[in-house]
Design an enzyme around this catalytic site. Structure first.
Site, PDB file in Angstrom:
ATOM      1  N   GLY A  20      38.593  46.993  33.607  1.00  0.00           N
ATOM      2  CA  GLY A  20      39.186  48.302  33.341  1.00  0.00           C
ATOM      3  C   GLY A  20      40.415  48.202  32.448  1.00  0.00           C
ATOM      4  O   GLY A  20      40.629  49.013  31.544  1.00  0.00           O
ATOM      5  N   ARG A  24      43.874  42.913  30.708  1.00  0.00           N
ATOM      6  CA  ARG A  24      43.058  41.938  31.426  1.00  0.00           C
ATOM      7  C   ARG A  24      41.969  41.397  30.498  1.00  0.00           C
ATOM      8  O   ARG A  24      41.607  40.217  30.562  1.00  0.00           O
ATOM      9  CB  ARG A  24      42.436  42.596  32.656  1.00  0.00           C
ATOM     10  CG  ARG A  24      41.873  41.624  33.640  1.00  0.00           C
ATOM     11  CD  ARG A  24      42.939  40.847  34.366  1.00  0.00           C
ATOM     12  NE  ARG A  24      43.585  41.642  35.384  1.00  0.00           N
ATOM     13  CZ  ARG A  24      44.584  41.215  36.149  1.00  0.00           C
ATOM     14  NH1 ARG A  24      45.071  40.003  35.992  1.00  0.00           N
ATOM     15  NH2 ARG A  24      45.117  41.993  37.053  1.00  0.00           N
ATOM     16  N   ARG A  43      42.861  53.095  20.421  1.00  0.00           N
ATOM     17  CA  ARG A  43      43.484  53.641  21.648  1.00  0.00           C
ATOM     18  C   ARG A  43      44.019  52.554  22.574  1.00  0.00           C
ATOM     19  O   ARG A  43      44.154  52.758  23.784  1.00  0.00           O
ATOM     20  CB  ARG A  43      42.490  54.515  22.427  1.00  0.00           C
ATOM     21  CG  ARG A  43      42.158  55.808  21.721  1.00  0.00           C
ATOM     22  CD  ARG A  43      41.121  56.593  22.480  1.00  0.00           C
ATOM     23  NE  ARG A  43      40.808  57.800  21.737  1.00  0.00           N
ATOM     24  CZ  ARG A  43      41.129  59.028  22.132  1.00  0.00           C
ATOM     25  NH1 ARG A  43      41.750  59.218  23.270  1.00  0.00           N
ATOM     26  NH2 ARG A  43      40.826  60.075  21.399  1.00  0.00           N
ATOM     27  N   ARG A  87      30.921  44.282  34.896  1.00  0.00           N
ATOM     28  CA  ARG A  87      32.271  44.777  35.183  1.00  0.00           C
ATOM     29  C   ARG A  87      32.996  43.759  36.049  1.00  0.00           C
ATOM     30  O   ARG A  87      32.422  43.238  37.018  1.00  0.00           O
ATOM     31  CB  ARG A  87      32.171  46.126  35.913  1.00  0.00           C
ATOM     32  CG  ARG A  87      33.436  46.570  36.582  1.00  0.00           C
ATOM     33  CD  ARG A  87      33.424  48.018  37.010  1.00  0.00           C
ATOM     34  NE  ARG A  87      34.337  48.287  38.103  1.00  0.00           N
ATOM     35  CZ  ARG A  87      35.668  48.300  37.999  1.00  0.00           C
ATOM     36  NH1 ARG A  87      36.252  48.043  36.838  1.00  0.00           N
ATOM     37  NH2 ARG A  87      36.433  48.549  39.044  1.00  0.00           N
ATOM     38  N   SER A  90      38.897  45.541  40.133  1.00  0.00           N
ATOM     39  CA  SER A  90      39.531  45.443  41.447  1.00  0.00           C
ATOM     40  C   SER A  90      39.073  46.632  42.273  1.00  0.00           C
ATOM     41  O   SER A  90      38.593  47.633  41.741  1.00  0.00           O
ATOM     42  CB  SER A  90      41.052  45.433  41.318  1.00  0.00           C
ATOM     43  OG  SER A  90      41.490  46.622  40.706  1.00  0.00           O
ATOM     44  N   ASP A 206      43.759  45.727  47.202  1.00  0.00           N
ATOM     45  CA  ASP A 206      44.554  46.444  48.197  1.00  0.00           C
ATOM     46  C   ASP A 206      43.609  46.834  49.322  1.00  0.00           C
ATOM     47  O   ASP A 206      42.394  46.828  49.143  1.00  0.00           O
ATOM     48  CB  ASP A 206      45.247  47.671  47.595  1.00  0.00           C
ATOM     49  CG  ASP A 206      44.281  48.604  46.891  1.00  0.00           C
ATOM     50  OD1 ASP A 206      43.963  48.363  45.717  1.00  0.00           O
ATOM     51  OD2 ASP A 206      43.809  49.552  47.537  1.00  0.00           O
ATOM     52  N   ARG A 219      46.710  38.513  42.057  1.00  0.00           N
ATOM     53  CA  ARG A 219      45.586  39.187  41.403  1.00  0.00           C
ATOM     54  C   ARG A 219      45.051  38.323  40.268  1.00  0.00           C
ATOM     55  O   ARG A 219      43.861  38.201  40.072  1.00  0.00           O
ATOM     56  CB  ARG A 219      45.998  40.567  40.889  1.00  0.00           C
ATOM     57  CG  ARG A 219      46.008  41.621  41.979  1.00  0.00           C
ATOM     58  CD  ARG A 219      45.927  43.019  41.384  1.00  0.00           C
ATOM     59  NE  ARG A 219      47.113  43.367  40.627  1.00  0.00           N
ATOM     60  CZ  ARG A 219      48.225  43.848  41.144  1.00  0.00           C
ATOM     61  NH1 ARG A 219      48.316  44.039  42.438  1.00  0.00           N
ATOM     62  NH2 ARG A 219      49.250  44.143  40.391  1.00  0.00           N
TER      63      ARG A 219
HETATM   64  N1  HPA Z   1      41.066  53.207  45.024  1.00  0.00           N
HETATM   65  C1  HPA Z   1      40.391  53.387  43.892  1.00  0.00           C
HETATM   66  N2  HPA Z   1      40.258  52.450  42.993  1.00  0.00           N
HETATM   67  C2  HPA Z   1      40.837  51.260  43.213  1.00  0.00           C
HETATM   68  C3  HPA Z   1      41.550  51.024  44.384  1.00  0.00           C
HETATM   69  C4  HPA Z   1      41.665  52.040  45.343  1.00  0.00           C
HETATM   70  O1  HPA Z   1      42.288  51.878  46.386  1.00  0.00           O
HETATM   71  N3  HPA Z   1      42.032  49.748  44.311  1.00  0.00           N
HETATM   72  C5  HPA Z   1      41.602  49.242  43.145  1.00  0.00           C
HETATM   73  N4  HPA Z   1      40.873  50.145  42.497  1.00  0.00           N
END
Ligand code: HPA
Length: 236
Positions: A20, A24, A43, A87, A90, A206, A219
């Protein structure tokens, strides 16, 4: 050159890793690819092509969320002949079955997005991973010495990072969703439509049950394991 990617035809490899975050993408290109060259910074959504163990591979930032990701995936498939997108992202952990930094290989994806409701006239479509890619990723994960667990299961691709209705996630978790992110459902749907291969691999960054978060350094470390699995699967 496509509407959102400034590459000439042939500058993008048939195999694309798809984080994303555009920075990265830069980190992956600099860390894993030989002779990586920037082909687009339109962009700020950076894209690079280089080689990994002799295979030509590109890395393209997708941006966050299904609308942004879909723009890049559509153009990669239709304008650049890309065959395989993996993809590398995270996700938030949704259940104690997954731990922080664990890797989730998405066999399929649920969504709260209206995109597929419009696309399928209100019917429910089941976006799934390309099976040979999924199998290759599992085999790659099993042969790597990893410090984290690898899970195969469902991701929940939400249109909202800051949900005002978190209770709506509960039935999805009761039916097997392991993590929440924002792209996989649309990626799998577009790959099916264009008859190409896609897989989504996410690191738990997370945790929505325990409230834990990873540091930027952590990470980066665990992202490396995921990228190695993705490269091996995509070039198998
Ligand atoms: N929510 C949505 N997308 C995410 C999250 C999350 O907690 N963590 C990493 N990508």
């Amino acid at each position: 050159m496509s509407t959102h990617i400034a590459a000439a035809p042939g500058q993008i490899a048939p195999v694309v890793l798809f984080p994303g975050d555009p920075l990265r993408a830069k980190w992956i290109a600099e860390t894993f690819l030989d002779g990586a060259e920037l082909y687009s910074e339109t962009r700020g959504m950076l894209g690079f092509t280089g080689a990994w163990q002799g295979h030509r591979v590109s890395v393209q930032g997708s941006g966050m969320g299904q609308p942004s990701m879909s723009i890049y995936a559509n153009e990669l498939f239709t304008e650049y002949g890309v065959q395989t997108i993996v993809r590398v992202g995270s996700c938030g952990g949704l259940t104690e079955k997954v731990g922080m930094r664990d890797i989730i290989i998405a066999s399929g994806a649920c969504t709260d997005s209206g995109i597929n409701r419009v696309r399928f006239h209100g019917q429910d479509y089941a976006p799934v991973a390309d099976f040979p890619l999924l199998r290759a990723a599992v085999e790659a994960a099993e042969s790597e010495p990893l410090d984290v667990a690898v899970h195969v299961g469902l991701l929940f691709s939400s249109d909202q990072f800051y949900s005002t209705r978190p209770e709506l996630t509960e039935p999805l978790v009761q039916h097997g969703a392991l993590g929440v992110e924002m792209e996989t459902s649309a990626l799998y749907t577009l790959a099916a439509y264009h008859d190409r291969r896609a897989l989504s691999i996410c690191t738990v960054s997370d945790h929505l049950v325990t409230g834990e978060e990873t540091s930027a350094h952590e990470r980066e470390q665990t992202f490396g394991d995921m990228v190695r699995i993705a490269l091996r699967a995509a070039t198998a």
